[in-house]
Design a protein around this motif. Sequence first.
Motif, PDB file in Angstrom:
ATOM      1  N   MET A  92       0.844  -1.196   0.000  1.00  0.00           N
ATOM      2  CA  MET A  92       0.000   0.000   0.000  1.00  0.00           C
ATOM      3  C   MET A  92       0.889   1.260   0.000  1.00  0.00           C
ATOM      4  SD  MET A  92      -3.263   0.640   2.460  1.00  0.00           S
ATOM      5  CE  MET A  92      -2.393   1.318   3.824  1.00  0.00           C
ATOM      6  N   GLY A  93       0.571   2.203  -0.857  1.00  0.00           N
ATOM      7  CA  GLY A  93       1.392   3.413  -0.951  1.00  0.00           C
ATOM      8  C   GLY A  93       1.145   4.366   0.204  1.00  0.00           C
ATOM      9  N   MET A  94       2.005   5.339   0.294  1.00  0.00           N
ATOM     10  CA  MET A  94       1.877   6.341   1.359  1.00  0.00           C
ATOM     11  C   MET A  94       0.814   7.372   0.998  1.00  0.00           C
ATOM     12  SD  MET A  94       5.525   7.853   2.423  1.00  0.00           S
ATOM     13  CE  MET A  94       6.893   6.778   2.717  1.00  0.00           C
ATOM     14  N   SER A  95       0.143   7.887   2.009  1.00  0.00           N
ATOM     15  CA  SER A  95      -0.771   9.005   1.754  1.00  0.00           C
ATOM     16  C   SER A  95       0.081  10.267   1.581  1.00  0.00           C
ATOM     17  CB  SER A  95      -1.733   9.178   2.915  1.00  0.00           C
ATOM     18  OG  SER A  95      -1.012   9.609   4.049  1.00  0.00           O
ATOM     19  N   ASP A  96      -0.529  11.327   1.058  1.00  0.00           N
ATOM     20  CA  ASP A  96       0.204  12.592   0.874  1.00  0.00           C
ATOM     21  C   ASP A  96       0.767  13.098   2.192  1.00  0.00           C
ATOM     22  OD1 ASP A  96      -0.299  12.476  -1.750  1.00  0.00           O
ATOM     23  OD2 ASP A  96      -1.861  14.036  -1.785  1.00  0.00           O
ATOM     24  N   GLN A  97      -0.062  12.932   3.259  1.00  0.00           N
ATOM     25  CA  GLN A  97       0.362  13.426   4.574  1.00  0.00           C
ATOM     26  C   GLN A  97       1.581  12.645   5.092  1.00  0.00           C
ATOM     27  OE1 GLN A  97      -2.495  12.959   7.697  1.00  0.00           O
ATOM     28  NE2 GLN A  97      -1.598  14.578   8.931  1.00  0.00           N
ATOM     29  N   GLU A  98       1.525  11.309   4.927  1.00  0.00           N
ATOM     30  CA  GLU A  98       2.655  10.484   5.379  1.00  0.00           C
ATOM     31  C   GLU A  98       3.915  10.837   4.592  1.00  0.00           C
ATOM     32  OE1 GLU A  98       0.299   6.428   6.747  1.00  0.00           O
ATOM     33  OE2 GLU A  98       0.889   6.715   4.665  1.00  0.00           O
ATOM     34  N   HIS A  99       3.729  11.057   3.283  1.00  0.00           N
ATOM     35  CA  HIS A  99       4.856  11.415   2.431  1.00  0.00           C
ATOM     36  C   HIS A  99       5.487  12.722   2.914  1.00  0.00           C
ATOM     37  CE1 HIS A  99       6.629  13.289  -1.256  1.00  0.00           C
ATOM     38  NE2 HIS A  99       7.248  12.132  -1.222  1.00  0.00           N
ATOM     39  N   CYS A 100       4.633  13.682   3.242  1.00  0.00           N
ATOM     40  CA  CYS A 100       5.099  14.988   3.717  1.00  0.00           C
ATOM     41  C   CYS A 100       5.904  14.831   5.014  1.00  0.00           C
ATOM     42  CB  CYS A 100       3.871  15.879   3.911  1.00  0.00           C
ATOM     43  SG  CYS A 100       4.276  17.520   4.449  1.00  0.00           S
ATOM     44  N   ILE A 101       5.402  13.987   5.919  1.00  0.00           N
ATOM     45  CA  ILE A 101       6.095  13.757   7.199  1.00  0.00           C
ATOM     46  C   ILE A 101       7.464  13.134   6.954  1.00  0.00           C
ATOM     47  CG2 ILE A 101       6.020  12.355   9.318  1.00  0.00           C
ATOM     48  CD1 ILE A 101       2.955  12.779   9.282  1.00  0.00           C
ATOM     49  N   GLN A 102       7.495  12.142   6.041  1.00  0.00           N
ATOM     50  CA  GLN A 102       8.775  11.480   5.757  1.00  0.00           C
ATOM     51  C   GLN A 102       9.777  12.443   5.148  1.00  0.00           C
ATOM     52  OE1 GLN A 102       9.656   8.685   6.937  1.00  0.00           O
ATOM     53  NE2 GLN A 102       7.631   8.183   7.697  1.00  0.00           N
ATOM     54  N   VAL A 103       9.301  13.326   4.264  1.00  0.00           N
ATOM     55  CA  VAL A 103      10.184  14.318   3.637  1.00  0.00           C
ATOM     56  C   VAL A 103      10.791  15.226   4.708  1.00  0.00           C
ATOM     57  CG1 VAL A 103      10.208  16.383   2.146  1.00  0.00           C
ATOM     58  CG2 VAL A 103       9.081  14.295   1.373  1.00  0.00           C
ATOM     59  N   GLN A 104       9.952  15.633   5.675  1.00  0.00           N
ATOM     60  CA  GLN A 104      10.442  16.510   6.745  1.00  0.00           C
ATOM     61  C   GLN A 104      11.491  15.795   7.603  1.00  0.00           C
ATOM     62  OE1 GLN A 104       7.062  18.076   8.878  1.00  0.00           O
ATOM     63  NE2 GLN A 104       6.237  19.034   7.063  1.00  0.00           N
ATOM     64  N   ARG A 105      11.255  14.497   7.866  1.00  0.00           N
ATOM     65  CA  ARG A 105      12.216  13.740   8.679  1.00  0.00           C
ATOM     66  C   ARG A 105      13.534  13.554   7.932  1.00  0.00           C
ATOM     67  NH1 ARG A 105       7.880   9.526  11.325  1.00  0.00           N
ATOM     68  NH2 ARG A 105       7.039  11.053  12.788  1.00  0.00           N
ATOM     69  N   VAL A 106      13.416  13.267   6.632  1.00  0.00           N
ATOM     70  CA  VAL A 106      14.632  13.098   5.819  1.00  0.00           C
ATOM     71  C   VAL A 106      15.425  14.404   5.817  1.00  0.00           C
ATOM     72  CG1 VAL A 106      15.473  12.798   3.444  1.00  0.00           C
ATOM     73  CG2 VAL A 106      13.762  11.231   4.360  1.00  0.00           C
ATOM     74  N   PHE A 107      14.716  15.537   5.699  1.00  0.00           N
ATOM     75  CA  PHE A 107      15.395  16.835   5.712  1.00  0.00           C
ATOM     76  C   PHE A 107      16.233  16.987   6.984  1.00  0.00           C
ATOM     77  CE2 PHE A 107      15.403  21.163   7.372  1.00  0.00           C
ATOM     78  CZ  PHE A 107      16.061  21.834   6.367  1.00  0.00           C
ATOM     79  N   HIS A 108      15.618  16.712   8.137  1.00  0.00           N
ATOM     80  CA  HIS A 108      16.358  16.869   9.401  1.00  0.00           C
ATOM     81  C   HIS A 108      17.522  15.882   9.496  1.00  0.00           C
ATOM     82  CE1 HIS A 108      14.486  19.993  11.964  1.00  0.00           C
ATOM     83  NE2 HIS A 108      13.489  19.843  11.104  1.00  0.00           N
ATOM     84  N   LYS A 109      17.307  14.660   9.001  1.00  0.00           N
ATOM     85  CA  LYS A 109      18.402  13.674   9.060  1.00  0.00           C
ATOM     86  C   LYS A 109      19.558  14.109   8.178  1.00  0.00           C
ATOM     87  CE  LYS A 109      16.424   9.547  10.821  1.00  0.00           C
ATOM     88  NZ  LYS A 109      15.957   8.201  10.671  1.00  0.00           N
ATOM     89  N   MET A 110      19.245  14.575   6.972  1.00  0.00           N
ATOM     90  CA  MET A 110      20.300  14.983   6.042  1.00  0.00           C
ATOM     91  C   MET A 110      21.061  16.194   6.588  1.00  0.00           C
ATOM     92  SD  MET A 110      20.044  12.702   3.876  1.00  0.00           S
ATOM     93  CE  MET A 110      21.406  13.214   2.863  1.00  0.00           C
ATOM     94  N   MET A 111      20.329  17.148   7.133  1.00  0.00           N
ATOM     95  CA  MET A 111      20.983  18.335   7.694  1.00  0.00           C
ATOM     96  C   MET A 111      21.912  17.925   8.841  1.00  0.00           C
ATOM     97  SD  MET A 111      20.263  21.102   6.127  1.00  0.00           S
ATOM     98  CE  MET A 111      20.564  22.451   7.244  1.00  0.00           C
TER      99      MET A 111
END
Length: 326
Positions: free
Chosen positions: A1-20
């Motif tokens: 099952m794919g991610m919802s838009d909201q879940e995708h947004c949350i993951q993007v934000q987490r990836v941003f903090h991890k990368m930084m």
Amino acid sequence: MGMSDQEHCIQVQRVFHKMMRIVLELLIEAEKKGMEMASSNGLIQDLFPLISCYTAYYPEQCLVACTKYSTCFKCCIKATGLGNLESAEAWTVSWTTSIISEAQNYSEAGKGTPVTKSRQFHTQCILHDIASTIYRPFWTGFPLCNIHQTIIPAILHQLYQGVFKHLVDWCQKALGAGHLDARIRTLPPSYGVRHFKNGISVPSQISGGERKNMAKILLDCLIRVMPKEGILAIAALLDFIYIAQYSAHNPTTLDYLDDALRCFYQNWDYFIKIGVWEDFNIPKFHSLLHYITSTKLFGTTNNYNTELFECHHIDFVKEGWRASNQ
Ligand SMILES: [Zn+2]
């Protein structure tokens, strides 16, 4: 099952903090103990690099500071109080991190599935106007970094593409459809001033440069068709925009900035009275209250104007993209 838009947004934000975190982690030790670096004259010196300034547009400012969207990332004012002339107590890193860790402890202590715990974490964070997606902000552990303080004024995104954009919108509504455009079209051509032969109600995306050209002519086109109260509000805000860009400041010029803001606050009621806007609880307007403190801390806004990086974006990204197979 794919991610919802909201879940995708949350993951993007987490990836941003991890990368930084990965990019900046080496600075933690350097911030504590210093590091040797060569200066332009060849001397090796002990330096203590800090995260001191962070420039971004509003959604990224909230993401970086981990504050809730539609609130202030610098002070703890509630979203409903953003229209007040006074700011609230400043956010501190220890306060933000303590709210996040308390919310995390609370949700982990509770019973339920990971989804329920995530909801509990969300509820606890949102109660305190903290973003409910990040468990470990990238700036935790930096001994001298106050992330809320590092976020600096953004002339392009806050003033021209934010505050001024609203202003034009209100003027268009106040004067009625097409009236402002008609006045702009009839302005005689003059040196150094862009002539908008089709008016300014163009549907396409408007660049920061175009907004600056609009700011030069807006007030002229409102004289005698807008009451004094409205004119004063617009003149004060334009004053603020220009004074905020002075290349040097002293206590007197900072007082001018404060006077302009107060004059705007005294007269902005006009736009509410005529029904073109409901309230002034707008984060970009509230951010103007923090300009004087930021200028005192970090110097004039030309030191950190995002326009410089926007230019690099054209040279280094857009041109490459156009030349490539995209
Ligand atoms: Zn604030």
